[in-house]
Each structure stands twice: as C-alpha cells, then as structure tokens.
Design an enzyme around this catalytic site. Structure first.
Site, PDB file in Angstrom:
ATOM      1  N   HIS A 177     -13.874   0.290   7.156  1.00 17.44           N
ATOM      2  CA  HIS A 177     -14.027  -0.930   7.244  1.00 17.44           C
ATOM      3  C   HIS A 177     -15.529  -1.229   8.245  1.00 17.44           C
ATOM      4  CE1 HIS A 177      -9.606  -1.294   6.063  1.00 17.44           C
ATOM      5  NE2 HIS A 177     -10.327  -1.706   5.214  1.00 17.44           N
ATOM      6  N   GLU A 180     -15.228  -2.256  12.152  1.00 11.54           N
ATOM      7  CA  GLU A 180     -14.380  -1.371  12.904  1.00 11.54           C
ATOM      8  C   GLU A 180     -15.349  -0.234  13.880  1.00 11.54           C
ATOM      9  OE1 GLU A 180     -10.990  -0.119  10.773  1.00 11.54           O
ATOM     10  OE2 GLU A 180     -10.643  -2.315  10.273  1.00 11.54           O
ATOM     11  N   ARG A 233     -15.760  -7.035   6.757  1.00 13.87           N
ATOM     12  CA  ARG A 233     -15.084  -5.644   6.343  1.00 13.87           C
ATOM     13  C   ARG A 233     -15.315  -4.979   5.249  1.00 13.87           C
ATOM     14  NH1 ARG A 233      -9.081  -4.715   7.122  1.00 13.87           N
ATOM     15  NH2 ARG A 233      -8.169  -4.467   4.891  1.00 13.87           N
ATOM     16  N   HIS A 301      -9.487   3.766  11.739  1.00 12.39           N
ATOM     17  CA  HIS A 301      -9.401   2.431  11.688  1.00 12.39           C
ATOM     18  C   HIS A 301      -9.117   1.784  12.899  1.00 12.39           C
ATOM     19  CE1 HIS A 301      -9.018   1.812   7.347  1.00 12.39           C
ATOM     20  NE2 HIS A 301      -8.812   3.280   7.236  1.00 12.39           N
ATOM     21  N   GLU A 376      -5.053   3.603  14.084  1.00 18.05           N
ATOM     22  CA  GLU A 376      -5.413   2.360  14.395  1.00 18.05           C
ATOM     23  C   GLU A 376      -5.818   2.237  15.961  1.00 18.05           C
ATOM     24  OE1 GLU A 376      -6.231  -0.393  12.725  1.00 18.05           O
ATOM     25  OE2 GLU A 376      -4.894   0.007  10.616  1.00 18.05           O
TER      26      GLU A 376
END
Ligand code: 0X9
Ligand code: ZN
Ligand code: ZN
Length: 415
Positions: A177, A180, A233, A301, A376
């Site tokens: 992404h 990120e 993204r 991520h 994450e």
C-alpha cells in the site's frame, strides 16, 4: 482499510485546489474519529462510506463501539457536522490539519545514506540496496522480484550466510500500500540490523535463515505518493474513470471472496481479474520460484498495531492458527517491552474486517507456508499513515524485537 478516495473528490482537488502535475494538498482536511453507539449509527456510516461521498475512510466501519477514522475535506465541514449531529456517535477531531502533518513529515535535506530519521524516495531505497550488495558481496545479492505497469523494476535483496539455510527462507514484504511509508522504513532498518547487529541472539536468527526483502512492493503507487498525492493507496494502472487496483485484493487465492470492491474508483478495487496488475502477477511468479523453500512470509502494513493471522476471507481458525496465535502473543509481548507499544493478535476477519485477495493469503493457501503474519504497524490513528519521522526508529526497533521472537519460537517448533 476500506477507503474510498472518490473520483469526485479527486476531481475537486484537481480542478479547484491546484493544476495538473502538482502535489495534491490537504490544507484544512481533518480526520474525525467517530464511534457509533447504535446499530443505526453503524448503518449510517456504512451508507456514507459506500456512496463514495467525498469522505475518505482511513479505517473501516466495524460495528457498535468500534471507532472509525474519517478524513473530511474543508468544504464538507458543515455537511459533516450534520452527520455528527444526526446522533448516535461519540465524535472528536483526531487530526486537525492533515497538510500540517504532511509538511512536518518531509524536511527535504536529502541524505543519500539511509539513517531512518526521515522517509526516503524510491531511488534512495534502491541505492541503499545496491550499496549493500557492494558492501557484502558474499552475503547480499540484488534481485528483481518483478516489474510494474509503469515499467519500474521491483528491486529487493537476498541475504544468505550459508547454502545450508535454503530450506529456512523468510520473505519480508512491505509498502504494497503506497501511503504506508513506515513499512518500507522498518523493512530496510530490519535488513540493515540483520547484517550489522552484534547481539548474539540476532546473529543466531540472521545467520540461520535465508532472507528476501522487497521493500517497495508497489513502486508506481509509492512514487505517486511522493510526487502527487500523499494519501494514494493503490497501483496506478488506468481503469474506467479511475486509476489503480488495491494490490492487496488482487492475488489469486479466494479472489473476490468478500471485502473488496468492483468499483475502479474505490480504494479497495480488486481489479478486473486476479493478478490483473503487472506488479502482483510478476511478484507472484517470483515467489513461486522460491516457494518450496519458504518457511516464513511476513507482510508489513500500517496502521492499527496488530498481528493479523490468515485468512482474510474467513474467521475460521484454519491451518496452524493456534501455533501462529501462541507465537503471536509472545511476539506482541516482546514488542511491548521496549516502548510499551501494545499490539492485538488475531485472525484478520475477527480483529479487523473481511479482506480477500491479499498476498499473505495467497502464499499461505497456495504453498502452505508455516510462518505467516501481517503486521499493522504504528500507530493507532494519532498520525495514522503520516507517522512522524522521529517514530521510525522506535517503531523499527520494537518491530525487530518481535520478529526475532517469532523466528526464535518457530525454530523450536519447526524441523
Ligand atoms: O486491508 C488491508 O489490505 C490491510 N489493512 S490496511 O489498513 N493496511 O489496508 C489488511 C490486510 C489483511 N491481509 C489479508 N487479507 N491477507
Ligand atoms: Zn496496508
Ligand atoms: Zn526458523
């Protein structure tokens, strides 16, 4: 997260905010955190999200009591106040001005060396990889893991201390992404640490596995976040009316099995077919060539501070879920030790949302790779995707602690 940067919204910025070819600005854009207090409020949020209404959902709608971060353009302020006053929410402003965060993030004094005190562009990251190969010619090799729609190479490195490690191969994916940025910063720091650390336990883990690092999985999108729109993204492939596919909805295992969109203007557009994107297709071909040796696939991520376990299409505890969960809890504990940063561990659907067609799911489902985690990373929404550069190092260090724990623990469990 399921976010809709809508066509209308982009058009607006393009025509009124500035001229073609310039940076999209986010002056006066605020991020609100809304916590729905009733099922009706949840439904209202879902409607708002799915109508491509000009709001950008930074996190997904999950249910009563679960906060949702929504970026609101300045000209929507009054309209959004009406949403809030329709009732049923706890609401507060989380980020008062998104452009201010972006400005603070980018002090351009362009050092060529990576020092993890600022974010770098694609060429600097690629140069870092090439320099490592020169510095460690017997250990580090440059690889091309694929290419992109716009014709860029997707560069990475292989780190190998011994041919005997072949069957313990770990693959670290980051920045699939585009926005990120913290993920590729953490990956390059991890790579550097594996090569340079003198800690005995780090040396043990580093030198008993083969490593693949591909720090920027989505170079076209990444470059676009640097030149044009910080909040991009997806990939950049043109489709009808809008550009880009969510490269983490495009992989060929349970493709289009929930949690992805068929609308090219959606931020979770899955693409016309599995592996429609040059980048995901060519990277998957590369991974296939090393798959029999793969022991671990780690995908980075941001944000939310979570360890996600397969699969994104089902809440069932499949394959070696219990093993992954137990080690995940230990990894979270070692991550928390350094700075007190708290992570949640669990199945993607259970602790986040349905999301099918992800890279980790494809690897796990296709090859049965035992060690599969999606991180994450920081934070929990104070800065969201625009994590300040002074958090790169602390975030990288704590993440590294958890990675070492994962490999130490699995070395006890696996042959
Ligand atoms: O939605 C995603 O792709 C990831 N979250 S993010 O906020 N970074 O966009 C979660 C990925 C879950 N992984 C799989 N479904 N395999
Ligand atoms: Zn992501
Ligand atoms: Zn191992």
């Amino acid at each position: 997260m399921k976010m809709y940067t809508t066509f209308v919204f982009l058009l607006f910025i393009t025509f009124f905010g500035q001229n073609w070819g310039e940076q999209v600005r986010y002056d006066g854009f605020k991020v609100y955190r809304l916590t729905p207090k009733s099922q009706e409020a949840v439904e209202n949020l879902r409607t708002l999200e799915s109508t491509n209404s000009g709001y950008d959902f930074w996190t997904d709608v999950r249910g009563v009591g679960h906060p949702v971060d929504i970026m609101v353009p300045p000209h929507y302020k009054y309209r959004f106040n009406d949403v809030i006053s329709s009732g049923g929410f706890d609401a507060r402003v989380y980020v008062p001005d998104v452009q201010k965060l972006i400005d603070n993030e980018t002090p351009r004094k362009s050092t060529r060396q990576l020092e993890w005190t600022e974010y770098h562009d694609l060429e600097e990251i690629y140069q870092f990889l090439r320099d490592l190969v020169k510095q460690y010619p017997d250990i580090v090799t440059l690889i091309s893991a694929g290419r992109t729609y716009e014709g860029r190479d997707i560069l990475g490195v292989k780190v190998s201390y011994s041919p005997a490690n072949e069957n313990r191969t770990a693959f670290i994916e980051s920045n699939i992404h585009a926005r990120e940025w913290i993920t590729s910063a953490v990956a390059t720091w991890t790579l550097n640490e594996l090569l340079t650390s003198n800690e005995p336990n780090v040396r043990q883990v580093a030198e008993s596995h083969d490593w693949y690092f591909v720090p920027v999985f989505n170079p076209d999108g990444f470059v676009y976040t640097k030149t044009t729109n910080r909040m991009w993204r997806k990939t950049r492939t043109p489709y009808f009316l809008c550009n880009g596919v969510d490269p983490n909805r495009n992989w060929g295992y349970h493709f289009n099995d929930g949690g992805s969109s068929g609308d090219p203007c959606s931020d979770t557009y899955r693409g016309p077919s599995a592996f429609s994107e040059t980048s995901t297709r060519t990277i998957s071909e590369f991974i296939t060539t090393i798959a029999p040796k793969l022991q671990a696939y780690i995908s980075l991520h941001s944000y939310s501070q979570m360890f996600l376990l397969p699969y994104g299409f089902s809440s069932a505890h499949l394959d070696n879920y219990d093993q992954l969960y137990e080690v995940g809890i230990k990894a979270a504990a070692s991550l928390a030790q350094r700075n007190g940063t708290e992570y949640t561990v669990g199945n993607i659907v259970e602790i986040m949302y349905v999301a099918s067609g992800g890279s980790m799911d494809w690897v796990k489902g296709t090859f049965g790779t035992p060690i599969t985690y999606t991180y994450e990373l920081r934070d929990k929404g104070t800065y969201g995707f625009i994590l300040p550069p002074d958090q790169i190092l602390p975030c990288a260090e704590e993440t590294f602690d958890s990675l070492i724990t994962i490999f130490e623990e699995f070395d006890k469990l696996l042959p």
